[in-house]
Design an enzyme around this catalytic site. Structure first.
Site, short mmCIF file in Angstrom:
data_model
loop_
_atom_site.label_atom_id
_atom_site.label_comp_id
_atom_site.label_asym_id
_atom_site.label_seq_id
_atom_site.Cartn_x
_atom_site.Cartn_y
_atom_site.Cartn_z
N ARG A 153 20.20 43.11 61.05
CA ARG A 153 20.92 41.89 61.46
C ARG A 153 21.88 41.46 60.36
O ARG A 153 23.01 41.08 60.62
CB ARG A 153 19.94 40.76 61.82
CG ARG A 153 20.67 39.47 62.15
CD ARG A 153 19.89 38.47 63.01
NE ARG A 153 18.47 38.43 62.78
CZ ARG A 153 17.88 37.89 61.72
NH1 ARG A 153 18.61 37.31 60.76
NH2 ARG A 153 16.56 37.91 61.58
N ASP A 195 43.41 34.24 68.54
CA ASP A 195 42.83 35.29 69.38
C ASP A 195 43.93 36.33 69.61
O ASP A 195 44.89 36.08 70.34
CB ASP A 195 42.33 34.66 70.70
CG ASP A 195 41.66 35.68 71.62
OD1 ASP A 195 41.95 36.88 71.48
OD2 ASP A 195 40.86 35.26 72.48
O1 P1T Z 1 34.52 39.64 77.09
P1 P1T Z 1 34.38 39.41 75.62
O2 P1T Z 1 34.37 40.65 74.79
O3 P1T Z 1 33.27 38.48 75.28
O4 P1T Z 1 35.76 38.69 75.16
C1 P1T Z 1 36.13 37.43 75.60
C2 P1T Z 1 37.64 37.28 75.57
C3 P1T Z 1 38.23 36.60 74.52
N1 P1T Z 1 39.57 36.46 74.44
C4 P1T Z 1 40.39 36.98 75.36
C5 P1T Z 1 41.86 36.80 75.22
C6 P1T Z 1 39.86 37.69 76.44
O5 P1T Z 1 40.72 38.21 77.33
C7 P1T Z 1 38.45 37.84 76.56
C8 P1T Z 1 37.83 38.54 77.72
N2 P1T Z 1 38.67 38.70 78.83
C9 P1T Z 1 38.34 39.25 80.02
C10 P1T Z 1 37.12 39.74 80.30
C11 P1T Z 1 39.42 39.31 81.03
O6 P1T Z 1 39.32 40.06 82.02
O7 P1T Z 1 40.41 38.62 80.82
#
Ligand code: P1T
Length: 380
Positions: free
Chosen positions: A47, A171
């Protein structure tokens, strides 16, 4: 090293001291033998640290021109770790355009813990300063935004973040480090859903953070260990493998999406096309300034704005698969209003342009002629 070399070698020195394996081995172990209490070879318990995860954490730090990386069990878990830097009473200013799951985490989990979120249109940076108070601790930016492909000027926001001494997190999922490096533009934290382009093959769910500052990194490593939402070694290996072709894949995604956007723009049944590479995109100039190319995602709406029309198109597509997610080698199509952004109330969603006929395409690496033919038969 330049980018293509970093995609293959970045942060990967001395990756397997045991046998010199060229790819980092999958250290599928929870713990590590100690000769006497505290005498170990750098890892105690998986972890807090694992060699395969460590290799991925170094790789993302290298690609984002950061000093430290952290890998989590999903993109949302990575965002969750950033929010744990905050305390009840703190305020966050977030772009009003963002992934529905990020919005859900902010409003359905962290608002209950006493953190206040202001969702503002960040394309006009004046909106941000209006909302900054002594309690503002974090600016949350997503650019390009999901699914409207708005572009936010990272350098302009950095100036505001510095002036008011607040953290700036970006992001960078849609752009990837191939197209945009927020840390070079002044951001403190870069976040990725590595589930998307970094993994690149729709076979893994992982989240990543990259930061330059040591104190901030140590706080995030502490949260990673204390809250425990780590990525497993097998998943880290898959993302590492994906990263090695990121530059090639992104180049082709960008080429294919350009042809798709131009095709959609000319189609008589299409009302609007949202892709930052189009000259009439409202933030085209900012995109040109801060991105190397315009990414692999495009959204469009159809004339008359009927959900039934969007559904018909989505059902008729043969090569584009109707599915959530993006960034894999295969082309995907989605209906944001009922899929990725269903957690945003309808009224809010429509204000953002996420109308019932909106379709989002993740343009993959198939032959462009086949992709255009597929879109043509479905929309016609
Ligand atoms: O799905 P995950 O790995 O937890 O990521 C979340 C996330 C965060 N930021 C952005 C810009 C994202 O597009 C996403 C996840 N998006 C999708 C699953 C989608 O289809 O848009």
């Amino acid at each position: 090293m330049k980018f293509n070399t970093k995609a293959i070698h970045g942060g990967q020195d001395n990756i397997d001291p045991a046998y010199g394996a060229v790819m980092p081995p999958i250290y599928q172990t929870s713990t590590y033998a100690q000769n006497k209490p505290g005498a170990h070879k750098g890892f105690e318990y998986s972890r807090s640290g694992n060699p395969t995860r460590n290799a991925l954490e170094k790789a993302i730090a290298s690609l984002e021109n950061a000093n430290y990386g952290m890998a989590f069990g999903s993109g949302i878990a990575a965002i969750d770790a950033v929010l744990k830097l905050l305390k009840p009473g703190d305020e966050v200013i977030s772009t009003n355009h963002l992934y529905g799951g990020s919005y859900r985490l902010f409003t359905k989990i962290y608002e209950d813990f006493g953190i206040q979120f202001n969702f503002v249109e960040m394309e006009d940076t004046g909106n941000i300063e209006k909302h900054i108070t002594a309690k503002t601790k974090l600016l949350w930016v997503e650019t390009p935004t999901n699914p409207m492909m708005n572009i936010i000027d990272i350098v302009a926001i950095t100036k505001i973040a510095r002036k008011h001494s607040v953290l700036l997190a970006v992001d960078n999922t849609f752009a990837t480090p191939y197209l945009q490096n927020p840390i070079d533009l002044g951001a403190d934290i870069v976040m990725h859903s590595a589930t998307k382009y970094l993994g690149g093959h729709s076979d893994v769910v992982v989240g990543l953070l990259a930061v330059k500052d040591k104190t901030l990194a140590n706080k995030l490593y502490f949260i990673q260990k204390a809250s425990g939402a780590i990525a497993g070694p097998q998943d880290c290996f898959l993302v590492l493998r994906g990263i090695k072709t990121l530059h090639l894949r992104m180049q082709r995604h960008c080429e294919n999406v350009k042809d798709v956007a131009e095709f959609l723009e000319k189609h008589p049944k299409v009302e609007k096309v949202f892709w930052p590479g189009l000259k009439n995109h409202p933030n085209h100039d900012v995109a040109k300034k801060q991105m190397k190319d315009f990414g692999g995602m495009v959204s469009f709406s159809t004339r008359g704005n009927k959900q039934a029309d969007a559904e018909k198109i989505l059902e008729k597509l043969k090569i584009f698969t109707l599915a959530e997610s993006l960034g894999g080698v295969e082309s995907l199509a989605g209906h944001p209003a009922s899929m990725t952004h269903a957690s945003i109330p309808k009224e809010e969603r429509e204000k953002l342009g996420i109308v019932d006929s909106l379709i989002r395409l993740s343009v993959g690496l198939e032959d462009i002629e086949d992709l255009l033919e597929d879109l043509k038969q479905a929309i016609d």
